[in-house]
Motif scaffolding. Structure first.
Motif, short mmCIF file in Angstrom:
data_model
loop_
_atom_site.label_atom_id
_atom_site.label_comp_id
_atom_site.label_asym_id
_atom_site.label_seq_id
_atom_site.Cartn_x
_atom_site.Cartn_y
_atom_site.Cartn_z
N GLY A 86 6.40 22.01 -42.47
CA GLY A 86 5.64 20.76 -42.45
C GLY A 86 5.92 19.89 -41.24
O GLY A 86 5.34 18.81 -41.13
N ARG A 87 6.79 20.31 -40.37
CA ARG A 87 7.11 19.52 -39.18
C ARG A 87 6.70 20.29 -37.92
O ARG A 87 6.67 21.51 -37.93
N ARG A 88 6.43 19.53 -36.88
CA ARG A 88 6.08 20.16 -35.62
C ARG A 88 7.29 20.88 -35.06
O ARG A 88 8.39 20.35 -35.01
N ALA A 89 7.08 22.11 -34.61
CA ALA A 89 8.19 22.90 -34.07
C ALA A 89 8.71 22.26 -32.79
O ALA A 89 7.94 21.68 -32.02
N PRO A 90 10.00 22.35 -32.53
CA PRO A 90 10.56 21.78 -31.30
C PRO A 90 10.08 22.55 -30.08
O PRO A 90 9.69 23.71 -30.18
N PHE A 101 -3.84 27.65 -22.16
CA PHE A 101 -4.88 27.54 -23.18
C PHE A 101 -4.24 26.98 -24.45
O PHE A 101 -3.46 27.66 -25.12
N LYS A 102 -4.57 25.76 -24.77
CA LYS A 102 -3.92 25.07 -25.87
C LYS A 102 -4.29 25.71 -27.21
O LYS A 102 -5.47 25.90 -27.51
N GLU A 103 -3.29 26.05 -27.98
CA GLU A 103 -3.50 26.62 -29.30
C GLU A 103 -3.22 25.55 -30.35
O GLU A 103 -2.75 24.45 -30.06
N ALA A 104 -3.50 25.90 -31.61
CA ALA A 104 -3.19 24.98 -32.70
C ALA A 104 -1.69 24.73 -32.74
O ALA A 104 -0.89 25.63 -32.47
N PRO A 105 -1.27 23.50 -33.04
CA PRO A 105 0.17 23.20 -33.07
C PRO A 105 0.88 24.03 -34.13
O PRO A 105 0.38 24.24 -35.23
#
Length: 377
Positions: free
Chosen positions: A71-75, A62-66
């Motif tokens: 301010g950067r997308r988590a690895p 179940f895709k959650e919010a990124p």
């Protein structure tokens, strides 16, 4: 206190309607869906979901919010799987053991899908995988399959499967026609079954997840099985087990419906078959069920008791297995038992898989009095 000009001009009915609309919107957002509330399995399905998108398609994700950090997308996370926690037991349903049903599909049969949806094993523990050739007939099958999936997966929660994967073959099928007579010609068997092995292996290696306990290979033209098929096969707690595949037909002499054997690939070796294999060249394969090559093996198809009071749990050891409805413990595949697309002890595909499983120390079994039924063309 003076009332603003905008409020004085607003109709009181409009304010009431706006309030009712807001309340209705909040009720709609926070109320559970009828199907989820009725089944009570929504939360349970959520608890069995994959934790991140890197998980194999054995479980739903179940895709959650990124998630962002500074301010950067988590690895991507490092994922650890405790395979020792998996079980494959005789009480598979009560132990919540996950089953992966895999189907090479060249034609879509409505009866296959209807039978699949009727399986009584909890669907939240079932994942499906399909591989479809890139042909005109394959395109039609893919469209029909996707329509059936859409209907089921948007229907009652208890009918929905945990996850579904559809692959398209990255190689051309050696035989374009899927007519039964063309598929079963002896001269077509080697190239056809080697291609089937490649398709099965592609499907298996792509979909087998770390939480999979059992893999059920179910052909796309199996249109009738007991609803308890998964429970009935897993309760024997065998590494590899296969039921007897029969076919319903109308007898032209009696004009009555009857049954006949269909799959002859579940057998016990004979002295003659071993002699034939010993005299074969390295690239030759042995086929079963053809008058041109009598092997005198003991065929499970010919040992069936069709009486109403038969013992459906009667079990026998096998040297070769068919793949129409083949239940395999996932650990057998994880050990390296796959479907050889090359002559392996002069066997390919499912019969070669049985030889490979035995070489790895796993034994194969059959249920001669337990029937599944093949579509009659």
């Amino acid at each position: 206190m003076a009332v603003s000009r905008s409020l004085r001009r607003t109709n009181p009915i409009t304010i009431v309607l706006a309030g009712l609309l807001a309340i209705g919107f909040l009720v709609f957002i926070f109320s559970p869906s009828p199907s989820s509330a009725a089944s009570g399995s929504g939360n349970e399905r959520k608890s069995y979901a994959a934790e991140n998108p890197l998980s194999p398609p054995t479980k739903p994700f179940f895709k959650e919010a990124p998630i962002k950090a500074n301010g950067r997308r988590a690895p991507p996370p490092v994922v650890r799987y405790a395979l020792n926690n998996n079980t494959a037991t005789s009480t598979s349903a009560s132990n919540h053991e996950r089953v992966l049903i895999l189907t090479p599909l060249a034609r879509f049969y409505v009866g296959y899908w209807e039978n699949l949806v009727k399986l009584s094993y909890p669907h939240e523990y079932i994942s499906l995988g399909f591989i479809i050739p890139k042909t005109r007939e394959g395109n039609a099958a893919a469209s029909a399959l996707q329509a059936a999936i859409k209907k089921t997966q948007s229907g009652p929660v208890n009918d929905r499967f945990a996850s579904i994967t559809i692959l398209r073959q990255d190689f051309d099928p050696p035989i374009v026609s899927q007519d039964e007579k063309e598929r079963h010609k002896m001269e077509n068997q080697k190239i056809r079954r080697e291609a089937m092995s490649r398709a099965r292996n592609s499907l298996l290696f792509t979909t087998l997840g770390p939480s999979t306990s059992w893999v059920l290979w179910l052909d796309a033209d199996i249109v009738e099985t007991p609803e308890t098929l998964i429970q009935d096969l897993t309760k024997h707690n065998k590494p590899v087990i296969v039921p007897n595949c029969y076919q319903r037909f109308r007898d032209p002499e009696t004009r009555q419906m009857d049954t006949r054997p269909y799959d002859y690939n579940s057998w016990v070796d004979s002295a003659r078959s071993l002699e034939i294999a010993a005299a074969m060249g390295p690239d030759e394969i042995m086929l079963e069920g053809y008058a041109e090559l009598p092997t005198y093996r003991t065929l499970m198809a010919h040992l069936a008791d069709k009486s109403p009071n038969r013992d459906i749990d009667k079990i026998m050891p096998l040297d070769g297995v068919g793949g129409t409805a083949l239940m395999v413990k996932a650990d057998v595949h994880r050990d390296g038992a796959m479907f050889p697309a090359f002559p392996f002890y002069h066997m390919v595909e499912t019969e070669g898989f049985a030889k490979m499983a035995r070489r790895l120390g796993w034994k194969c079994f059959g249920l001669p009095n337990y029937f599944v039924y093949h579509y009659n063309e």
